[in-house]
Design an enzyme around this catalytic site. Sequence first.
Site, PDB file in Angstrom:
ATOM      1  N   ASP A   1      26.275  60.973 -78.745  1.00  0.00           N
ATOM      2  CA  ASP A   1      26.581  59.592 -78.353  1.00  0.00           C
ATOM      3  C   ASP A   1      27.756  59.487 -77.381  1.00  0.00           C
ATOM      4  O   ASP A   1      28.248  58.381 -77.142  1.00  0.00           O
ATOM      5  CB  ASP A   1      26.908  58.748 -79.597  1.00  0.00           C
ATOM      6  CG  ASP A   1      25.680  58.048 -80.160  1.00  0.00           C
ATOM      7  OD1 ASP A   1      24.609  58.142 -79.524  1.00  0.00           O
ATOM      8  OD2 ASP A   1      25.779  57.438 -81.235  1.00  0.00           O
TER       9      ASP A   1
ATOM     10  N   HIS B   1      22.073  55.887 -72.348  1.00  0.00           N
ATOM     11  CA  HIS B   1      23.241  56.558 -72.911  1.00  0.00           C
ATOM     12  C   HIS B   1      22.947  58.035 -73.175  1.00  0.00           C
ATOM     13  O   HIS B   1      23.860  58.868 -73.151  1.00  0.00           O
ATOM     14  CB  HIS B   1      23.708  55.854 -74.195  1.00  0.00           C
ATOM     15  CG  HIS B   1      22.914  56.173 -75.423  1.00  0.00           C
ATOM     16  ND1 HIS B   1      21.780  55.487 -75.789  1.00  0.00           N
ATOM     17  CD2 HIS B   1      23.098  57.115 -76.375  1.00  0.00           C
ATOM     18  CE1 HIS B   1      21.305  55.982 -76.908  1.00  0.00           C
ATOM     19  NE2 HIS B   1      22.084  56.971 -77.292  1.00  0.00           N
TER      20      HIS B   1
ATOM     21  N   ASP C   1      20.985  61.472 -87.205  1.00  0.00           N
ATOM     22  CA  ASP C   1      21.581  60.308 -86.551  1.00  0.00           C
ATOM     23  C   ASP C   1      21.270  59.054 -87.379  1.00  0.00           C
ATOM     24  O   ASP C   1      22.163  58.255 -87.690  1.00  0.00           O
ATOM     25  CB  ASP C   1      21.017  60.183 -85.135  1.00  0.00           C
ATOM     26  CG  ASP C   1      21.558  58.961 -84.389  1.00  0.00           C
ATOM     27  OD1 ASP C   1      22.711  58.570 -84.641  1.00  0.00           O
ATOM     28  OD2 ASP C   1      20.823  58.408 -83.550  1.00  0.00           O
ATOM     29  N   LYS C   2      20.000  58.878 -87.768  1.00  0.00           N
ATOM     30  CA  LYS C   2      19.628  57.730 -88.611  1.00  0.00           C
ATOM     31  C   LYS C   2      20.267  57.830 -89.989  1.00  0.00           C
ATOM     32  O   LYS C   2      20.703  56.820 -90.554  1.00  0.00           O
ATOM     33  CB  LYS C   2      18.115  57.644 -88.743  1.00  0.00           C
ATOM     34  CG  LYS C   2      17.384  57.229 -87.482  1.00  0.00           C
ATOM     35  CD  LYS C   2      15.904  57.068 -87.744  1.00  0.00           C
ATOM     36  CE  LYS C   2      15.152  56.724 -86.459  1.00  0.00           C
ATOM     37  NZ  LYS C   2      15.189  57.818 -85.470  1.00  0.00           N
TER      38      LYS C   2
ATOM     39  N   ARG D   1      16.081  51.001 -91.971  1.00  0.00           N
ATOM     40  CA  ARG D   1      16.422  50.785 -90.566  1.00  0.00           C
ATOM     41  C   ARG D   1      15.920  49.430 -90.096  1.00  0.00           C
ATOM     42  O   ARG D   1      16.638  48.669 -89.435  1.00  0.00           O
ATOM     43  CB  ARG D   1      15.824  51.905 -89.718  1.00  0.00           C
ATOM     44  CG  ARG D   1      15.984  51.726 -88.215  1.00  0.00           C
ATOM     45  CD  ARG D   1      15.246  52.836 -87.469  1.00  0.00           C
ATOM     46  NE  ARG D   1      15.274  52.609 -86.021  1.00  0.00           N
ATOM     47  CZ  ARG D   1      14.393  51.851 -85.366  1.00  0.00           C
ATOM     48  NH1 ARG D   1      13.438  51.216 -86.037  1.00  0.00           N
ATOM     49  NH2 ARG D   1      14.479  51.714 -84.064  1.00  0.00           N
TER      50      ARG D   1
ATOM     51  N   ARG E   1      34.780  30.078 -81.184  1.00  0.00           N
ATOM     52  CA  ARG E   1      33.513  29.963 -81.924  1.00  0.00           C
ATOM     53  C   ARG E   1      32.623  28.853 -81.374  1.00  0.00           C
ATOM     54  O   ARG E   1      31.826  28.252 -82.089  1.00  0.00           O
ATOM     55  CB  ARG E   1      33.806  29.721 -83.395  1.00  0.00           C
ATOM     56  CG  ARG E   1      32.707  30.167 -84.347  1.00  0.00           C
ATOM     57  CD  ARG E   1      32.572  31.664 -84.383  1.00  0.00           C
ATOM     58  NE  ARG E   1      31.567  32.095 -85.357  1.00  0.00           N
ATOM     59  CZ  ARG E   1      31.264  33.358 -85.601  1.00  0.00           C
ATOM     60  NH1 ARG E   1      31.885  34.330 -84.935  1.00  0.00           N
ATOM     61  NH2 ARG E   1      30.354  33.669 -86.492  1.00  0.00           N
TER      62      ARG E   1
END
Length: 471
Positions: free
Chosen positions: A118, A144, A208-209, A259, A334
Amino acid sequence: MGDCCNGAKGGASIASLDMLDRRYTKQVFDNVHRNISLDPLSLKFIDTQHFQRLRDLKQLGLTYLVYPGAVHTRFEHSLGVYWLASESVQSLKKYQGSELDIDNFDMQTVKLAGLLHDIGHGPFSHLFEHEFMPRAVPGSTWSHELMSVRMVDHIVDEHCIDIDPSRLKIIKEMILASSKEHAMPKSAREKLFLYDIVANGRNGIDVDKFDYISRDSRACGLGCNFEYKRLIDRMRVMGDEICYPAKEYLTVFKLFNSRADLHRTVYTHAKVKAVELMLVDALLKADDYLKISSYPLDPAEYWKLDDTIVKTIETSHNRPLKESRDILLRLRRRDLYRFCNEYTVPKEKLEYFKDVTAQDIVCSQRGGPQLKEDDVAVCNVKIDLTRGKNNPLQSINFFKDYASNDKFPVSDGCVSHILPSYFQDRIVRVYAKKSELVETVSEAFENFQVKMYGVKAQVHDTPEKKKQRRF
């Protein structure tokens, strides 16, 4: 690359120290994985300004404005993936080491791929890659993963890191292994299962997950019923492919389902997307002056770009940044883009679905103040189990028990009849950029749905109090 050598303590080269001596390792404490041991070669990458930059990239971008605890960074995630990659190879070596001929070279290579996977990420998580860059540089194929590969080469050259060129090549291949567009041909002709550990392009099960599902759930205060350790402890290589016991079918399903749940409840939360839409607008308005989109062109400059770009804009007094500052000030107060409504695309329409645009909504207006495209923001959300409309479990092979040499896919109907029959959702959300336009935008959105599907597909009407709020 990597011909220049940085010697380790006592005159030993890093290459000769690969895995081993505790005198040359460091320990860090992680709130997910506890103690993580960092080896000498990995430390050479970690102790650079390029890797330390990850401390200033929040893992979930602006999600912390909705989930206040989500302030963890790409730095700790990268250490976590490094550690789980190590644990996975160690597990395979423990049970199949002699059969698979796993050596220290393999173990170090996979660990470094996990550490560096990453390092090419831009600010604000995937927002920079999927939302900002395509609009700032139309037609851009920047990702990326590709940037991570370029950054790895740059770090090796910049810091004269002594690393075997063949190892460096495999690390880059492993980083790109899950990318459909940019995957590199694998230089290895054996041990191809090693490419599936960090970024698995074969079936989506990777460390990674394992890390981000556990870490993100914890940071957001959500429960997680997926237990990655069961898969690491029980996986087995068969025919150069990592397989799992058939009895862990539901454990694997929980990985993909967890996920998808995070995408639905956290990553694509309606308020999170409102904040992201505003930030993208702010970055685009600042791009001509700050040249944000030019940083990815040069690895030597890219490390200077991180989440602090927001503070740079906010504290600047330069007039070209005024519009961008005004949007960020609205964020701080906000005063967000107002969520009007959403609908889930009917299942039978998914195959032919095209992203809805602000122009589509504006062209559906029948009355009220005349809308402009810049008054409307549209978010097209895709949630799936990593394989689009297909069941990802169909691409995974299982085995009966450790005495068996046969691998096979498992039909979901053989396990449970309450698993989903469809594996993808498309959600269209519409926002009004000004409070006084909520009613007009909401009605135009309803007209669009009727035009597209013959009915209003949204679950409920926009609440009256939302329509009537003006400030």
